[in-house]
Every structure is written in C-alpha cells, then in structure tokens.
Design an enzyme around this catalytic site. Structure first.
Site, PDB file in Angstrom:
ATOM      1  N   ASN A   1       0.868  -1.174   0.000  1.00 24.99           N
ATOM      2  CA  ASN A   1       0.000   0.000   0.000  1.00 24.99           C
ATOM      3  C   ASN A   1       0.910   1.230   0.000  1.00 24.99           C
ATOM      4  O   ASN A   1       1.481   1.573   1.026  1.00 24.99           O
ATOM      5  CB  ASN A   1      -0.896  -0.045   1.257  1.00 24.99           C
ATOM      6  N   TRP A   2       1.028   1.836  -1.159  1.00 24.89           N
ATOM      7  CA  TRP A   2       1.961   2.964  -1.286  1.00 24.89           C
ATOM      8  C   TRP A   2       1.426   4.241  -0.649  1.00 24.89           C
ATOM      9  O   TRP A   2       2.140   5.236  -0.541  1.00 24.89           O
ATOM     10  CB  TRP A   2       2.286   3.223  -2.761  1.00 24.89           C
ATOM     11  N   LYS A   3       0.149   4.252  -0.315  1.00 24.10           N
ATOM     12  CA  LYS A   3      -0.501   5.430   0.266  1.00 24.10           C
ATOM     13  C   LYS A   3      -0.293   6.651  -0.649  1.00 24.10           C
ATOM     14  O   LYS A   3      -0.175   6.492  -1.865  1.00 24.10           O
ATOM     15  CB  LYS A   3      -0.012   5.660   1.698  1.00 24.10           C
TER      16      LYS A   3
ATOM     17  N   HIS B   1      -9.618   0.956   4.824  1.00 26.70           N
ATOM     18  CA  HIS B   1      -8.344   1.153   5.519  1.00 26.70           C
ATOM     19  C   HIS B   1      -8.574   2.129   6.673  1.00 26.70           C
ATOM     20  O   HIS B   1      -9.378   3.057   6.557  1.00 26.70           O
ATOM     21  CB  HIS B   1      -7.302   1.713   4.544  1.00 26.70           C
TER      22      HIS B   1
ATOM     23  N   GLU C   1      -7.021   4.546   7.702  1.00 24.87           N
ATOM     24  CA  GLU C   1      -6.814   5.962   7.365  1.00 24.87           C
ATOM     25  C   GLU C   1      -8.023   6.533   6.628  1.00 24.87           C
ATOM     26  O   GLU C   1      -8.254   7.748   6.651  1.00 24.87           O
ATOM     27  CB  GLU C   1      -5.513   6.109   6.554  1.00 24.87           C
TER      28      GLU C   1
ATOM     29  N   GLU D   1      -5.458  -5.003  10.540  1.00 27.50           N
ATOM     30  CA  GLU D   1      -4.435  -3.986  10.763  1.00 27.50           C
ATOM     31  C   GLU D   1      -4.741  -3.221  12.050  1.00 27.50           C
ATOM     32  O   GLU D   1      -5.561  -2.292  12.042  1.00 27.50           O
ATOM     33  CB  GLU D   1      -4.417  -2.994   9.601  1.00 27.50           C
TER      34      GLU D   1
ATOM     35  N   GLY E   1       2.393   2.220  10.821  1.00 27.93           N
ATOM     36  CA  GLY E   1       3.374   3.292  10.707  1.00 27.93           C
ATOM     37  C   GLY E   1       4.100   3.634  11.996  1.00 27.93           C
ATOM     38  O   GLY E   1       4.779   4.660  12.075  1.00 27.93           O
TER      39      GLY E   1
ATOM     40  N   SER F   1       3.234  -2.141  10.362  1.00 27.09           N
ATOM     41  CA  SER F   1       4.678  -2.188  10.643  1.00 27.09           C
ATOM     42  C   SER F   1       5.331  -3.517  10.274  1.00 27.09           C
ATOM     43  O   SER F   1       6.250  -3.971  10.956  1.00 27.09           O
ATOM     44  CB  SER F   1       4.949  -1.838  12.114  1.00 27.09           C
TER      45      SER F   1
ATOM     46  N   GLY G   1       4.713   1.399   4.699  1.00 27.96           N
ATOM     47  CA  GLY G   1       6.005   2.067   4.534  1.00 27.96           C
ATOM     48  C   GLY G   1       7.059   1.207   3.853  1.00 27.96           C
ATOM     49  O   GLY G   1       7.766   1.677   2.943  1.00 27.96           O
TER      50      GLY G   1
HETATM   51  P1  PGA Z   1       2.711   0.301   7.671  1.00 28.60           P
HETATM   52  O1  PGA Z   1       1.260   0.505   7.057  1.00 28.60           O
HETATM   53  O2  PGA Z   1       3.275  -0.968   7.089  1.00 28.60           O
HETATM   54  O3  PGA Z   1       3.490   1.531   7.239  1.00 28.60           O
HETATM   55  O4  PGA Z   1       2.563   0.212   9.144  1.00 28.60           O
HETATM   56  C1  PGA Z   1       0.403  -0.593   6.850  1.00 28.60           C
HETATM   57  C2  PGA Z   1      -0.886  -0.108   6.234  1.00 28.60           C
HETATM   58  O5  PGA Z   1      -1.361   0.974   6.593  1.00 28.60           O
HETATM   59  O6  PGA Z   1      -1.453  -0.788   5.364  1.00 28.60           O
END
Ligand code: PGA
Length: 251
Positions: A11-13, A98, A100, A168, A174, A212, A234
């Site tokens: 997931n490149w966000k 997600h 976010e 998650e 993150g 993470s 990330g």
């Molecule tokens: P992260 O994000 O690996 O940077 O913790 C995971 C995600 O939000 O899918």
C-alpha cells in the site's frame, strides 16, 4: 496456511511522483521472474500512478490495486474514483475500509461494505481492512471491535474469490510497533471463526496481517496460524525491503 495462496500487498498510500512509481515498479518487475508462484504479489499505488505502474509492471505476475473507490460507478462525485475506473486501468483489487479512510474520511462499516459491493460490481476483489485502536485494545475490546467491523463491512456475497480480509491494528500502522505473534494468532483465529459463521468459503478466504511489517519481522508474523500474507505500507516503498518480505512469506 492450508491451501490459501499467500498474498503480499504493498500500500503505497499518498506517495510518489511518476518517476518514483515507475522506478519502484520497474525494480519489482526485474525481480518478478524469481518470485515463487505460490505467492501473489500486489501493489496499490496512488490513483495518479496506477496507469504508469501498470505499464512498468508489464506482463509480470504482479497485480495492481487501488487504495479506495467510490460506491457508485460514475456521476457527480468530484475528486472520487470508481471501482469501474480502477478495473479499467487493469486493477484486480481495491482496498476498502483502511483505517486511514475510516478515521480520516469518516467511513463507517456501512460505507466500507458499500465500497466492497462496488468492487464486486466492477469485478474487483475487495481487501477489507479491520483493526482496533490502542484505546480499544487497552480496554480489552479488540475482538468485539473486529467482529463488529467484519459483520458490518463484509457484504453478503463475500467469497474467497472476491474478498480478502486485512487485520491492521490501528496502533501498529506506521509506528514500528507490532502485536506479539500470540496476539496476532488470537485475532486471526477469531476472524476465521467469524467468517465461518457467515460464508461457505470461509476456510479458503485469505486473512492478511498489516501494521509495521518489515523484512526483519515478516517471517515471524507470517508463520502465525491463519496469517495468509501481509499488507505492507512504509516498507513497500523500498523494493529490496518489499521483496524480502515477499520472500519470507514464501519460505
Ligand atoms: P505500515 O502501514 O506498514 O506503514 O505500518 C500498513 C498499512 O497501513 O497498510
């Protein structure tokens, strides 16, 4: 992992300009021939990069996905992207719910479910994300929260072919913090059981862990019961790191 094909999804966000996305995709594409076929690899770039990344991935087996979609196929929805538009760009997957999106855009379970249904309408597989906050975990409500999110977010028509679940924990995203393997096992086992109460193909549904995940902890997390792969944020922006995670899943 029974007969479930493990998946490693990046997931490149909201990261990358054209040249970054193309370089990252090209770096993955050069390695793709060495990927064990047993593992399914997926990248979810920002919408602006999907077409370019798709081109850079070329005929490799690395799949493309979106990070979100609107519930409607088209219309007066300024700034939104539909599941049909993602499919048109070659996507086979889309993330829905997600944390976010849930936290930053007020998406509740009903919305997430409608988005998963939109994904299915467009022929995409929805990767439906669930996860508890730190406060929910601290008050011992993790499993209640996860069960409620699953009940509300998964459409009736969910099958092993059109839904992937991603667990998650919000506090692990993150932050560099991860639950213990025992904690992950407890949640993933509970998710499998909850899926089993509703869906005929529950045993074949994949359940990813995200939050993470790094090259250094992937092998331990991926060895946990009912963990069928990883959703990586990330670390998916670094091709070496992402590749190392994928290889540890296949090991
Ligand atoms: P992260 O994000 O690996 O940077 O913790 C995971 C995600 O939000 O899918």
């Amino acid at each position: 992992m029974a007969d479930r094909r493990p998946m490693v999804a990046g997931n490149w966000k909201m990261n990358g300009r054209g040249k970054d996305g193309v370089a990252l995709a090209a770096a993955l594409a050069t390695r793709a021939g060495g990927m064990p076929r047993a593992v399914e690899l997926l990248v979810c770039p920002p919408a602006t990069l999907i077409a370019m990344v798709g081109k850079a991935l070329g005929a490799t087996a690395i799949a493309l996905g979106g990070q979100d979609c609107h519930v409607r196929p088209s219309g007066a929805f300024t700034g939104d992207v539909s599941a049909e538009m993602l499919a048109d760009l070659g996507c086979r997957y889309v993330l829905t719910g997600h944390s976010e999106r849930r936290a930053g855009h007020g998406e509740d379970d009903t919305t997430v479910r409608a988005k998963a249904e939109a994904a299915h309408r467009a022929g995409l597989t929805a990767i439906v994300c669930v996860g508890e906050t730190q406060a929910e975990r601290d008050s011992g409500r993790t499993l209640d929260v996860i069960r409620r999110q699953l009940a509300g977010s998964l459409p009736e028509g969910a099958t092993a072919g059109n839904v992937v679940v991603a667990y998650e924990p919000v506090w692990a995203i993150g932050t560099g913090r991860t639950p213990t393997p025992g904690d992950v096992a407890g949640v993933h086992d509970a998710i499998r059981a909850a899926l089993g109460t509703r869906f005929a193909t529950a045993e074949a549904m994949r359940i990813l862990y995200g939050g993470s995940v790094k090259a250094g902890n992937a092998a331990e997390l991926m060895a946990v019961s009912n963990v069928d792969g990883a959703l990586v944020g990330g670390a998916s922006l670094d091709p070496d790191e992402f590749w190392a995670i994928a290889m540890s899943v296949s090991a």
